[in-house]
Design a protein around this motif. Structure first.
Motif, mmCIF file in Angstrom:
data_model
loop_
_atom_site.group_PDB
_atom_site.id
_atom_site.type_symbol
_atom_site.label_atom_id
_atom_site.label_comp_id
_atom_site.label_asym_id
_atom_site.label_seq_id
_atom_site.Cartn_x
_atom_site.Cartn_y
_atom_site.Cartn_z
ATOM 1 N N GLN A 9 0.855 -1.190 0.000
ATOM 2 C CA GLN A 9 0.000 0.000 0.000
ATOM 3 C C GLN A 9 0.892 1.241 0.000
ATOM 4 N N ASP A 10 1.111 1.774 -1.198
ATOM 5 C CA ASP A 10 1.989 2.940 -1.360
ATOM 6 C C ASP A 10 1.168 4.213 -1.136
ATOM 7 N N LEU A 11 0.889 4.497 0.124
ATOM 8 C CA LEU A 11 -0.052 5.574 0.455
ATOM 9 C C LEU A 11 0.667 6.887 0.717
ATOM 10 N N SER A 12 0.075 7.983 0.238
ATOM 11 C CA SER A 12 0.553 9.297 0.662
ATOM 12 C C SER A 12 0.065 9.491 2.097
ATOM 13 N N THR A 13 0.620 10.519 2.733
ATOM 14 C CA THR A 13 0.202 10.815 4.102
ATOM 15 C C THR A 13 -1.311 11.089 4.144
ATOM 16 N N ALA A 14 -1.789 11.863 3.176
ATOM 17 C CA ALA A 14 -3.229 12.193 3.151
ATOM 18 C C ALA A 14 -4.071 10.926 2.953
ATOM 19 N N GLU A 15 -3.577 10.010 2.126
ATOM 20 C CA GLU A 15 -4.334 8.764 1.895
ATOM 21 C C GLU A 15 -4.345 7.886 3.141
ATOM 22 N N GLN A 16 -3.216 7.851 3.846
ATOM 23 C CA GLN A 16 -3.190 7.067 5.094
ATOM 24 C C GLN A 16 -4.171 7.656 6.103
ATOM 25 N N ILE A 17 -4.188 8.970 6.198
ATOM 26 C CA ILE A 17 -5.113 9.638 7.133
ATOM 27 C C ILE A 17 -6.556 9.337 6.746
ATOM 28 N N ALA A 18 -6.858 9.427 5.446
ATOM 29 C CA ALA A 18 -8.243 9.205 4.996
ATOM 30 C C ALA A 18 -8.684 7.771 5.294
ATOM 31 N N PHE A 19 -7.815 6.796 5.007
ATOM 32 C CA PHE A 19 -8.189 5.403 5.280
ATOM 33 C C PHE A 19 -8.383 5.197 6.791
ATOM 34 N N SER A 20 -7.462 5.741 7.579
ATOM 35 C CA SER A 20 -7.541 5.555 9.035
ATOM 36 C C SER A 20 -8.851 6.131 9.580
ATOM 37 N N ARG A 21 -9.251 7.282 9.046
ATOM 38 C CA ARG A 21 -10.469 7.955 9.532
ATOM 39 C C ARG A 21 -11.722 7.121 9.324
ATOM 40 N N ALA A 22 -11.660 6.182 8.398
ATOM 41 C CA ALA A 22 -12.839 5.333 8.178
ATOM 42 C C ALA A 22 -13.120 4.466 9.410
ATOM 43 N N PHE A 23 -12.140 4.364 10.328
ATOM 44 C CA PHE A 23 -12.304 3.483 11.490
ATOM 45 C C PHE A 23 -12.401 4.251 12.805
ATOM 46 N N GLY A 24 -12.481 5.570 12.712
ATOM 47 C CA GLY A 24 -12.679 6.352 13.932
ATOM 48 C C GLY A 24 -11.970 7.684 13.877
ATOM 49 N N GLU A 25 -12.213 8.434 14.925
ATOM 50 C CA GLU A 25 -11.598 9.760 15.055
ATOM 51 C C GLU A 25 -10.096 9.591 15.301
ATOM 52 N N LEU A 26 -9.293 10.464 14.702
ATOM 53 C CA LEU A 26 -7.844 10.331 14.878
ATOM 54 C C LEU A 26 -7.342 11.183 16.039
ATOM 55 N N ASP A 27 -6.368 10.632 16.721
ATOM 56 C CA ASP A 27 -5.708 11.345 17.820
ATOM 57 C C ASP A 27 -4.752 12.378 17.222
ATOM 58 N N ASP A 28 -4.609 13.525 17.881
ATOM 59 C CA ASP A 28 -3.651 14.512 17.346
ATOM 60 C C ASP A 28 -2.298 14.415 18.059
ATOM 61 N N HIS A 29 -2.125 13.391 18.885
ATOM 62 C CA HIS A 29 -0.848 13.107 19.549
ATOM 63 C C HIS A 29 -0.369 14.261 20.435
ATOM 64 N N ALA A 30 -1.321 14.983 20.998
ATOM 65 C CA ALA A 30 -0.972 16.130 21.843
ATOM 66 C C ALA A 30 -0.205 15.708 23.106
ATOM 67 N N PHE A 31 -0.409 14.465 23.529
ATOM 68 C CA PHE A 31 0.251 13.949 24.741
ATOM 69 C C PHE A 31 1.736 13.687 24.496
ATOM 70 N N GLN A 32 2.143 13.615 23.205
ATOM 71 C CA GLN A 32 3.540 13.323 22.876
ATOM 72 C C GLN A 32 4.071 14.495 22.063
ATOM 73 N N PRO A 33 4.377 15.591 22.736
ATOM 74 C CA PRO A 33 4.651 16.834 22.032
ATOM 75 C C PRO A 33 5.793 16.709 21.029
ATOM 76 N N ARG A 34 5.583 17.247 19.850
ATOM 77 C CA ARG A 34 6.611 17.441 18.818
ATOM 78 C C ARG A 34 7.175 16.155 18.220
ATOM 79 N N TYR A 35 6.516 15.035 18.387
ATOM 80 C CA TYR A 35 7.000 13.814 17.743
ATOM 81 C C TYR A 35 6.250 13.567 16.432
ATOM 82 N N THR A 36 5.454 14.575 16.015
ATOM 83 C CA THR A 36 4.542 14.333 14.896
ATOM 84 C C THR A 36 5.084 14.889 13.572
#
Ligand SMILES: O=C(O)CCC(=O)C(=O)O
Ligand SMILES: [Fe+2]
Length: 305
Positions: free
Chosen positions: A49-76
Motif C-alpha cells: 500500500q503505497d499511500l501518501s500521508t493524506a491517503e493514510q489519514i483518509a483510510f484511518s479515519r474510516a475506522f474512527g476519530e484520529l488522535d492529534d498526539h498532543a500527549f507526545q509533544p513534537r513527535y509528529t
C-alpha cells in the motif's frame, strides 16, 4: 464484486488483507468486511500500500476519530499532527526522539486516560534485516487463566505511568519532562471489556507501576506472573516488515513490542495514525477523591516520587 481476500497469518492473531487499494475511498461493504476481519484477527496486514500521508489519514479515519498526539509533544509529522513519526532518522539534524519507540511490551497510550482504540502503521523505510514488531492477543491471555485467578483480578486497577516508557533517558530531556508533565499516573482496569465484541482481555505490560489495593510486593508478584503469561509465544504474531505494509491493530485487546534487533545505521521510517479510544482511565492526582483504597494509592504515589 470485491476481490478482497483475508488470509490468517497466525493462530492467535494476525491476518493479511489483499485485493483492496487503500488509496481509493472505501465503500460501506468493504469497510464493514475489514472491520469484521479486524475484530476477528486483531492485527491486519495490508501489503503493497503505497499511500501518501493524506491517503493514510483518509483510510484511518474510516475506522474512527484520529488522535492529534498532543500527549507526545513534537513527535509528529510537521504538517499533519495525526501522523506520529516512528523513526531512527535524524529530524532537523538531531537524533529522533522516536528512534526507540515501543521497546517494551505495551498498549498504546495507556499512560493517558484514553488508550488508543487502534493504530495504523505504514512502513516507508526499513533495514535489510530485523526491526520486526510483535503483537500478542490479550483475550487469550485472559481466557487461559483459571476462573479462580480471573475472579481475583477482575476488578483490580493498575497504575500506568509514562515515566516507565522504555528508553526515555535517551531522549531530549525537555520533551521527556513535558511528556511526564502532560501525563500524570493514571489508573485503568486490569481486565477490560471490549466495547464491540464484549470479550474480556488483560491490560498489562511494562508501563505499570503497581496495582491499587495491593502492597508493592504483592503487586510485583501478581504483575510479574501476568506479564510473563501475557507474553507467552503462543499468543504472539511477529511481523517481518516490507516497505508499504500497512498494519492496523486493535489496541483494545492486544499489546505489542518493537524489536531493536537491527543495525541502527540503517534507516527505519514508520508513520502511525492512532484512533482515539474511550476514556477508561482515572487520572491519579493527590486531590483525586472517592478512592477505593486511599492508603494503597498514596503508597503507590510515594513510590513514584
Ligand atoms: O516501530 C514499531 O514497529 C512500532 C512502534 C510502536 O510501538 C508504535 O508505533 O506504537
Ligand atoms: Fe506502540
Amino acid at each position: 464484486m470485491s476481490a478482497l481476500q483475508i488470509q490468517p497469518l497466525g493462530y492467535a492473531l494476525g491476518a493479511q488483507v489483499t485485493g483492496v487499494d487503500l488509496r481509493r475511498p472505501l465503500d460501506a461493504q468493504t469497510r464493514s468486511t475489514i472491520n469484521d476481519a479486524w475484530l476477528r484477527h486483531l492485527v491486519l496486514v495490508f501489503p503493497g500500500q503505497d499511500l501518501s500521508t493524506a491517503e493514510q489519514i483518509a483510510f484511518s479515519r474510516a475506522f474512527g476519530e484520529l488522535d492529534d498526539h498532543a500527549f507526545q509533544p513534537r513527535y509528529t509529522h510537521p504538517e499533519h499532527r495525526e501522523i506520529l513519526l516512528v523513526t531512527n532518522k535524524q529530524i532537523g539534524g538531531k537524533p529522533s526522539d522516536t528512534r526507540n519507540t515501543g521497546r517494551n511490551w505495551h498498549t498504546d497510550l495507556t499512560f493517558t486516560a484514553r488508550p488508543a482504540k487502534g493504530a495504523l502503521l505504514l512502513c516507508r523505510e526499513k533495514p535489510p534485516v530485523g526491526g520486526d514488531t510483535m503483537w500478542a492477543n490479550m483475550y487469550l491471555a485472559y481466557e487461559t487463566l483459571t476462573p479462580r485467578m480471573q475472579r481475583f483480578i477482575d476488578d483490580l486497577e493498575a497504575i500506568h505511568d509514562a515515566s516507565l516508557v522504555k528508553g526515555l533517558e535517551q531522549r531530549d530531556p525537555e520533551k521527556v519532562a513535558e511528556m511526564k508533565r502532560l501525563n500524570p499516573p493514571v489508573a485503568h482496569p486490569l481486565v477490560r471489556v471490549h466495547p464491540e465484541t464484549g470479550r474480556k482481555s488483560l491490560l498489562v505490560g511494562q508501563r505499570i507501576r503497581g496495582l491499587i489495593g495491593l502492597s508493592d510486593a504483592e503487586s510485583a508478584a501478581v504483575l510479574g506472573f501476568l506479564n510473563e503469561h501475557a507474553q507467552s509465544p503462543e499468543f504472539v504474531y511477529r511481523h517481518r516488515w516490507s516497505v508499504n505494509d500497512l498494519v492496523m491493530w486493535d489496541n483494545r485487546c492486544t499489546q505489542h513490542i518493537a524489536l531493536p534487533d537491527f543495525d541502527q545505521a540503517q534507516p527505519r521510517l514508520m508513520l502511525r495514525c492512532s484512533l482515539k479510544g474511550e476514556a477508561t482511565g482515572r487520572i491519579l492526582t493527590a486531590t483525586t477523591s472517592a478512592l477505593s483504597d486511599r492508603e494503597a494509592l498514596m503508597q503507590s504515589l510515594a513510590a513514584i516520587a
